[in-house]
Design a protein around this motif. Structure first.
Motif, short mmCIF file in Angstrom:
data_model
loop_
_atom_site.label_atom_id
_atom_site.label_comp_id
_atom_site.label_asym_id
_atom_site.label_seq_id
_atom_site.Cartn_x
_atom_site.Cartn_y
_atom_site.Cartn_z
N ARG A 32 -7.76 -10.42 -13.40
CA ARG A 32 -6.40 -9.90 -13.45
C ARG A 32 -5.96 -9.50 -12.04
NH1 ARG A 32 -6.75 -6.68 -18.58
NH2 ARG A 32 -6.96 -4.73 -17.44
N LEU A 33 -6.86 -8.84 -11.32
CA LEU A 33 -6.54 -8.42 -9.96
C LEU A 33 -6.26 -9.64 -9.08
CD1 LEU A 33 -9.15 -5.55 -9.37
CD2 LEU A 33 -6.75 -5.36 -10.08
N VAL A 34 -7.04 -10.70 -9.31
CA VAL A 34 -6.83 -11.93 -8.55
C VAL A 34 -5.46 -12.52 -8.90
CG1 VAL A 34 -7.62 -14.30 -8.19
CG2 VAL A 34 -9.28 -12.45 -8.34
N ALA A 35 -5.15 -12.56 -10.19
CA ALA A 35 -3.88 -13.13 -10.64
C ALA A 35 -2.70 -12.38 -10.02
CB ALA A 35 -3.79 -13.09 -12.16
N TRP A 36 -2.88 -11.10 -9.79
CA TRP A 36 -1.80 -10.29 -9.22
C TRP A 36 -1.81 -10.29 -7.69
CZ3 TRP A 36 -2.93 -5.65 -12.98
CH2 TRP A 36 -2.42 -5.97 -14.25
N GLY A 37 -2.73 -11.00 -7.12
CA GLY A 37 -2.76 -11.09 -5.67
C GLY A 37 -3.36 -9.87 -4.99
N LEU A 38 -4.07 -9.05 -5.75
CA LEU A 38 -4.65 -7.84 -5.17
C LEU A 38 -6.07 -8.08 -4.68
CD1 LEU A 38 -3.39 -5.41 -7.96
CD2 LEU A 38 -2.32 -5.89 -5.75
N TYR A 93 -15.75 -10.84 -5.14
CA TYR A 93 -14.34 -10.50 -5.02
C TYR A 93 -14.10 -9.69 -3.76
CZ TYR A 93 -14.02 -12.05 -9.83
OH TYR A 93 -14.07 -12.80 -10.97
N ARG A 94 -12.94 -9.94 -3.19
CA ARG A 94 -12.59 -9.25 -1.95
C ARG A 94 -11.16 -8.73 -2.09
NH1 ARG A 94 -14.17 -9.98 3.53
NH2 ARG A 94 -15.57 -11.70 3.03
N ILE A 95 -10.93 -7.55 -1.62
CA ILE A 95 -9.58 -6.97 -1.73
C ILE A 95 -8.65 -7.62 -0.71
CG2 ILE A 95 -10.02 -5.06 -0.14
CD1 ILE A 95 -8.42 -3.26 -2.11
N THR A 96 -7.39 -7.83 -1.09
CA THR A 96 -6.41 -8.42 -0.17
C THR A 96 -5.58 -7.30 0.47
OG1 THR A 96 -4.71 -8.54 -1.87
CG2 THR A 96 -6.15 -10.45 -1.63
N PRO A 97 -4.81 -7.62 1.51
CA PRO A 97 -3.91 -6.62 2.09
C PRO A 97 -2.99 -6.02 1.03
CG PRO A 97 -4.05 -8.51 3.53
CD PRO A 97 -4.82 -8.87 2.30
N THR A 98 -2.45 -6.85 0.15
CA THR A 98 -1.61 -6.34 -0.94
C THR A 98 -2.39 -5.33 -1.78
OG1 THR A 98 -0.77 -8.60 -1.06
CG2 THR A 98 -0.01 -7.06 -2.74
N GLY A 99 -3.63 -5.68 -2.07
CA GLY A 99 -4.48 -4.79 -2.85
C GLY A 99 -4.69 -3.47 -2.13
#
Lengths: 192, 192
Positions: B53-59, B76-82
């Motif tokens: 879900r976090l991936v789907a939301w770009g987080l 999994y790695r956190i994105t800047p948006t996340g």
DNA sequence: CTGTACATGTAAGTAGTTACATGATTGG
DNA sequence: CCAATCATGTAACTACTTACATGTACAG
């Protein structure tokens, strides 16, 4: 009729409040809000769902009350079966380890529904859990790596402070609860 | 793609752990168990549901890692948006009033994901809630009816003891957190 | 050869939530 | 006249749980 052995916390809590006297769903919601809100407070709609369930299981009975000026209400009363289910719960001190804090406090608050020994046993079990937790926290503190961020450290200190304060409270509460089991003969004695 | 504005506590918590470095679902479950289990610990299956879900939301982003001898894993790695979603959550101190204890502690533990001022603001907000609660409890104590069963009394004393101890902890924690904002120049100074 | 750690996931179910619907009475 | 209190409930949803399924590798 195989009675499903265990109830949920909410069901027990409602049963516990019902032990204090006949009440409507609305009454229960208010009573909960005013007394045990800090340990337990489900939504009204949940209460309305649980009550008929308790009746279906023979733990409570309901009766319609007509009112002038306001809507009719259904009032619920705990049955002997309900009382014994409640008592069994209040006496069960082998609690699921985590979140025991809230649960203990709820049982303590509702302890009027069981003989006074039950409250004392709950207290002792609670103390046991607190002491175990204290040892875990102290162990964590000893093994904190040097590079542990302060946030972990202060959070741990929070836990330690709370556990220690709570253990001190236990020592304070115990004699008070003991007095209810063996009331101190001071001047005149009161039975039961 | 209207991003549903708010995440659940579990989602934020996972994001917070992810901020500590790339990890698999399995890693996260273990990390949670070993560190923040006292404030938050969902089941593994829940973690496995949340991550995509976090991936789907770009987080977060995921990547497959092949392994010899053991099953492949997804890390999994956190994105800047996340990161910015996490930071916003960590900075939001207008918390829902009840059960604020756990939530505060969780945010404190994960405070590394935001600038150090955030932790201090959380602490002050927490203190505010504790003080309000203390006043409520003290008021309750003053207005206890004479026929109030001891159980209510001792339960209240429990609340008072915990709140007071926690307030004392706050006074202890504040200077420590302040030091991270404006590090005391002692000998050599370290930037950032 | 048994149990534990690694690793990911599905399926089924539950306990709870918020929002909605309805409607009379009372107090400011 | 508006808001709160009294009073009960349904509908839709959600977050989370337990139990199950599958499989390798290694330690005792």
């Amino acid at each position: 009729m195989e009675s499903s052995n265990r109830l949920t916390t909410t069901e027990y809590a409602i049963l516990g409040l019902l032990a204090g006297g006949e009440s409507s769903g609305y009454d229960l919601a208010r009573a909960a809000d005013r007394s045990i809100a800090y340990m337990w407070s489900p939504s009204r709609s949940q209460i309305y769902k649980v009550l008929p369930r308790l009746v279906a299981w023979g733990l409570a009975t309901s009766r319609e009350v007509e009112q002038r000026g306001r809507p009719d209400k259904a009032v619920y009363r705990i049955t002997p079966t309900g009382r014994s289910a409640l008592r069994a719960w209040l006496e069960d001190d082998a609690e699921d380890p985590e979140r025991g804090g809230d649960l203990f406090l709820l049982k303590l608050f509702l302890a009027g529904g069981a003989p006074p020994e039950a409250a004392l046993r709950q207290l002792e079990a609670y103390r046991g859990r607190l002491e175990r937790r204290l040892r875990v926290f102290e162990e964590m503190e000893r093994e904190l790596p040097d590079d542990e961020p302060i946030y972990g450290r202060v959070a741990l200190a929070h836990g330690l402070a709370q556990v220690r304060a709570t253990l001190a409270w236990v020592e304070d509460a115990r004699p008070q609860l003991e007095r209810t089991v063996r009331p101190r003969s001071r001047g005149r004695t009161r039975r039961s």
